[in-house]
Design a protein around this motif. Structure first.
Motif, PDB file in Angstrom:
ATOM      1  N   LYS A 206       0.832  -1.206   0.000  1.00 25.98           N
ATOM      2  CA  LYS A 206       0.000   0.000   0.000  1.00 25.98           C
ATOM      3  C   LYS A 206       0.865   1.254   0.000  1.00 25.98           C
ATOM      4  O   LYS A 206       0.594   2.219  -0.740  1.00 25.98           O
ATOM      5  CB  LYS A 206      -0.924   0.007   1.222  1.00 25.98           C
ATOM      6  N   ASN A 207       1.898   1.273   0.812  1.00 27.99           N
ATOM      7  CA  ASN A 207       2.760   2.444   0.901  1.00 27.99           C
ATOM      8  C   ASN A 207       3.445   2.724  -0.432  1.00 27.99           C
ATOM      9  O   ASN A 207       3.597   3.876  -0.841  1.00 27.99           O
ATOM     10  CB  ASN A 207       3.808   2.252   2.004  1.00 27.99           C
ATOM     11  N   ILE A 208       3.849   1.662  -1.124  1.00 30.15           N
ATOM     12  CA  ILE A 208       4.455   1.837  -2.448  1.00 30.15           C
ATOM     13  C   ILE A 208       3.446   2.439  -3.417  1.00 30.15           C
ATOM     14  O   ILE A 208       3.725   3.413  -4.123  1.00 30.15           O
ATOM     15  CB  ILE A 208       4.986   0.490  -2.974  1.00 30.15           C
ATOM     16  N   CYS A 209       2.246   1.862  -3.448  1.00 34.34           N
ATOM     17  CA  CYS A 209       1.229   2.309  -4.407  1.00 34.34           C
ATOM     18  C   CYS A 209       0.790   3.745  -4.166  1.00 34.34           C
ATOM     19  O   CYS A 209       0.518   4.491  -5.118  1.00 34.34           O
ATOM     20  CB  CYS A 209       0.017   1.383  -4.343  1.00 34.34           C
ATOM     21  N   LEU A 210       0.693   4.143  -2.909  1.00 30.72           N
ATOM     22  CA  LEU A 210       0.234   5.493  -2.584  1.00 30.72           C
ATOM     23  C   LEU A 210       1.154   6.574  -3.141  1.00 30.72           C
ATOM     24  O   LEU A 210       0.736   7.728  -3.303  1.00 30.72           O
ATOM     25  CB  LEU A 210       0.109   5.658  -1.067  1.00 30.72           C
ATOM     26  N   ASN A 211       2.379   6.215  -3.447  1.00 31.65           N
ATOM     27  CA  ASN A 211       3.353   7.189  -3.921  1.00 31.65           C
ATOM     28  C   ASN A 211       3.621   7.085  -5.419  1.00 31.65           C
ATOM     29  O   ASN A 211       4.611   7.632  -5.909  1.00 31.65           O
ATOM     30  CB  ASN A 211       4.659   7.032  -3.137  1.00 31.65           C
ATOM     31  N   LEU A 212       2.715   6.430  -6.151  1.00 35.33           N
ATOM     32  CA  LEU A 212       2.929   6.208  -7.577  1.00 35.33           C
ATOM     33  C   LEU A 212       1.841   6.868  -8.418  1.00 35.33           C
ATOM     34  O   LEU A 212       0.680   6.935  -8.033  1.00 35.33           O
ATOM     35  CB  LEU A 212       2.950   4.704  -7.887  1.00 35.33           C
ATOM     36  N   LYS A 213       2.260   7.320  -9.600  1.00 31.10           N
ATOM     37  CA  LYS A 213       1.351   7.796 -10.643  1.00 31.10           C
ATOM     38  C   LYS A 213       1.480   6.855 -11.836  1.00 31.10           C
ATOM     39  O   LYS A 213       2.567   6.361 -12.132  1.00 31.10           O
ATOM     40  CB  LYS A 213       1.699   9.220 -11.059  1.00 31.10           C
ATOM     41  N   VAL A 214       0.361   6.623 -12.511  1.00 36.44           N
ATOM     42  CA  VAL A 214       0.327   5.681 -13.628  1.00 36.44           C
ATOM     43  C   VAL A 214      -0.112   6.414 -14.888  1.00 36.44           C
ATOM     44  O   VAL A 214      -0.949   7.319 -14.833  1.00 36.44           O
ATOM     45  CB  VAL A 214      -0.608   4.477 -13.317  1.00 36.44           C
ATOM     46  N   SER A 215       0.460   6.034 -16.004  1.00 41.69           N
ATOM     47  CA  SER A 215       0.137   6.647 -17.289  1.00 41.69           C
ATOM     48  C   SER A 215      -1.019   5.890 -17.938  1.00 41.69           C
ATOM     49  O   SER A 215      -0.929   4.695 -18.192  1.00 41.69           O
ATOM     50  CB  SER A 215       1.364   6.614 -18.208  1.00 41.69           C
ATOM     51  N   HIS A 216      -2.118   6.607 -18.213  1.00 46.61           N
ATOM     52  CA  HIS A 216      -3.282   6.045 -18.907  1.00 46.61           C
ATOM     53  C   HIS A 216      -3.246   6.536 -20.347  1.00 46.61           C
ATOM     54  O   HIS A 216      -3.104   7.737 -20.600  1.00 46.61           O
ATOM     55  CB  HIS A 216      -4.584   6.477 -18.228  1.00 46.61           C
ATOM     56  N   SER A 217      -3.395   5.623 -21.294  1.00 51.42           N
ATOM     57  CA  SER A 217      -3.082   5.934 -22.684  1.00 51.42           C
ATOM     58  C   SER A 217      -4.218   5.619 -23.646  1.00 51.42           C
ATOM     59  O   SER A 217      -4.620   4.463 -23.796  1.00 51.42           O
ATOM     60  CB  SER A 217      -1.830   5.154 -23.108  1.00 51.42           C
ATOM     61  N   ALA A 218      -4.722   6.651 -24.332  1.00 48.96           N
ATOM     62  CA  ALA A 218      -5.666   6.433 -25.426  1.00 48.96           C
ATOM     63  C   ALA A 218      -4.969   5.792 -26.616  1.00 48.96           C
ATOM     64  O   ALA A 218      -5.566   5.014 -27.364  1.00 48.96           O
ATOM     65  CB  ALA A 218      -6.305   7.759 -25.836  1.00 48.96           C
ATOM     66  N   ARG A 219      -3.698   6.105 -26.799  1.00 50.61           N
ATOM     67  CA  ARG A 219      -2.938   5.536 -27.924  1.00 50.61           C
ATOM     68  C   ARG A 219      -2.813   4.021 -27.789  1.00 50.61           C
ATOM     69  O   ARG A 219      -2.920   3.291 -28.771  1.00 50.61           O
ATOM     70  CB  ARG A 219      -1.543   6.168 -27.990  1.00 50.61           C
ATOM     71  N   LYS A 220      -2.584   3.556 -26.569  1.00 52.66           N
ATOM     72  CA  LYS A 220      -2.463   2.115 -26.367  1.00 52.66           C
ATOM     73  C   LYS A 220      -3.770   1.412 -26.703  1.00 52.66           C
ATOM     74  O   LYS A 220      -3.779   0.324 -27.283  1.00 52.66           O
ATOM     75  CB  LYS A 220      -2.076   1.816 -24.919  1.00 52.66           C
ATOM     76  N   ALA A 221      -4.896   2.045 -26.373  1.00 53.60           N
ATOM     77  CA  ALA A 221      -6.197   1.407 -26.561  1.00 53.60           C
ATOM     78  C   ALA A 221      -6.762   1.598 -27.958  1.00 53.60           C
ATOM     79  O   ALA A 221      -7.403   0.693 -28.494  1.00 53.60           O
ATOM     80  CB  ALA A 221      -7.188   1.955 -25.533  1.00 53.60           C
ATOM     81  N   TYR A 222      -6.534   2.770 -28.547  1.00 56.17           N
ATOM     82  CA  TYR A 222      -7.194   3.087 -29.814  1.00 56.17           C
ATOM     83  C   TYR A 222      -6.213   3.451 -30.930  1.00 56.17           C
ATOM     84  O   TYR A 222      -6.646   3.800 -32.029  1.00 56.17           O
ATOM     85  CB  TYR A 222      -8.177   4.252 -29.620  1.00 56.17           C
TER      86      TYR A 222
END
Length: 382
Positions: A206-222
């Motif tokens: 949990k402590n690791i995840c709370l300090n992370l940002k993730v890239s969400h990509s329209a290019r990957k999906a579409y």
């Protein structure tokens, strides 16, 4: 909420007509006290409760009775949604949170129209026009998902949260089954509960995840492969699931740039925290290499989709299913291609980016940069 001491029927698994395609079992539920629930219902509910949820029952209850997911609501007529009071709308908002993110409204009239679906959806946010896929003619906010007979790939068959690649992801989605469907109990929608999976993580993870940002990509999906699209993405599904141009990619706007969102978000209505990643729309973790980030995303999704967090919704013709994208990921199951299938989806947004569970995740400069980027994208939006 049960207001008298009785046994309540809950759904578990297997197929029985009239029971969501699920086997019924019973468990005892303790009622709230009479003094609170009956003498002063407004005090108990926060408002005068509506009658929309008479006869409602959970969609799924775990074998040990500790987890209940979804609510089956057989007595809601959405052709009358324009008559809903403020209390009715508030009760739906409360119920969907209590039900861990899913409400189903079966027994809808064949006369339920896209206008009705849109009106109901906009009681909970602003209807979105999909930034990558074209909507129905005359209804750009309604995405019609067509799967032809014998199609080998299905749009939305991998785990995802709707529109998470936008700076303002979808909060709620509203899926309407049309009269053109495969047999009941086939091609269900499968959900995974991301509040519950988050709760069960170790404190260290949990402590690791709370300090992370993730890239969400329209290019990957579409996107096409040269744009970073993966081999079995939504673009490929759109091309492979429908003939005669039934589903088309928008060409009037470029695909959105990747968006950075927190790995762990807060649900504003309840203050609960949830994991917010999926392999379909995310393509890396900020500060990690591509290999590290994608491996970490796959690992989190494995934890999020353990059997104890999963449940399914079956679709009868004209049924509407509402879900909260902020606390769930979902996918369309593929087990019957014997006939054509058409469903229609509307998604709404509160117009806000996901709220980080860690208040220190973003610095003031980050916030300003994100807001400037959001303003620019809003100017480009149709």
């Amino acid at each position: 909420v049960v207001t008298s001491s009785r046994n309540v029927a809950f759904a578990s698994s297997s197929s029985v007509p009239g029971s969501l395609g699920l086997r019924m079992s019973t468990m005892s539920v303790e009622p709230p006290t009479k003094e609170v629930s009956e003498a002063d219902p407004e005090q108990y509910y926060g408002h005068t409760p509506s009658r929309l949820f008479e006869g409602a029952r959970p969609i799924h209850v775990s074998e040990d009775g500790t987890r209940q997911y979804g609510l089956y609501c057989p007595n809601v007529d959405l052709t009358k949604c324009r008559e809903f009071s403020a209390a009715d709308v508030e009760e739906i908002k409360v119920k969907i949170q209590q039900a861990r993110g899913v409400l189903t409204f079966p027994n809808q009239s064949p006369d339920l129209s896209p206008d009705d679906q849109l009106f109901f959806a906009t009681l909970f946010g602003e209807a979105e026009t999909h930034t990558a896929a074209k909507g129905m003619p005359g209804y750009p906010q309604v995405l019609e998902i067509i799967r032809e007979k014998n199609a080998q790939i299905v749009f939305g068959e991998d785990w995802h949260s709707d529109h998470s690649f936008q700076p303002w992801p979808a909060s709620f989605s509203f899926l309407r089954a049309t009269g053109t469907m495969t047999p009941y109990g086939t091609n269900n929608t499968q959900f995974a509960q991301c509040i519950e999976s988050w709760k069960d993580l170790s404190p260290t993870l949990k402590n690791i995840c709370l300090n992370l940002k993730v890239s969400h990509s329209a290019r990957k999906a579409y996107g096409t492969p040269d744009q970073g699209g993966h081999k079995k993405n939504s673009l490929v599904a759109m091309q492979g699931t429908s003939s005669n141009g039934g589903m088309k990619v928008r060409t009037d706007k470029p695909l959105l740039p990747d968006q950075y969102h927190p790995v762990v978000i807060t649900i504003p209505e309840t203050g609960e925290e949830a994991l917010f990643v999926s392999t379909t729309f995310t393509n890396g973790i900020v500060g990690m290499t591509d290999d590290e980030g994608n491996a970490f995303i796959r690992y989190l999704q494995e934890l999020m989709t353990k059997p104890e967090y999963q449940f399914e919704v079956a679709h009868e013709p004209h049924q509407v299913t509402m879900w909260d994208n902020r606390q769930l990921i979902h996918r369309g199951l593929v087990n019957d291609a014997s006939s054509r299938r058409i469903i229609q989806r509307v998604s709404v947004s509160t117009g806000a980016r996901p709220q980080a569970a860690n208040p220190d995740l973003y610095q003031p400069g980050d916030e300003l940069e994100r807001q400037e980027h959001l303003d620019e994208l809003n100017q480009q939006a149709p």
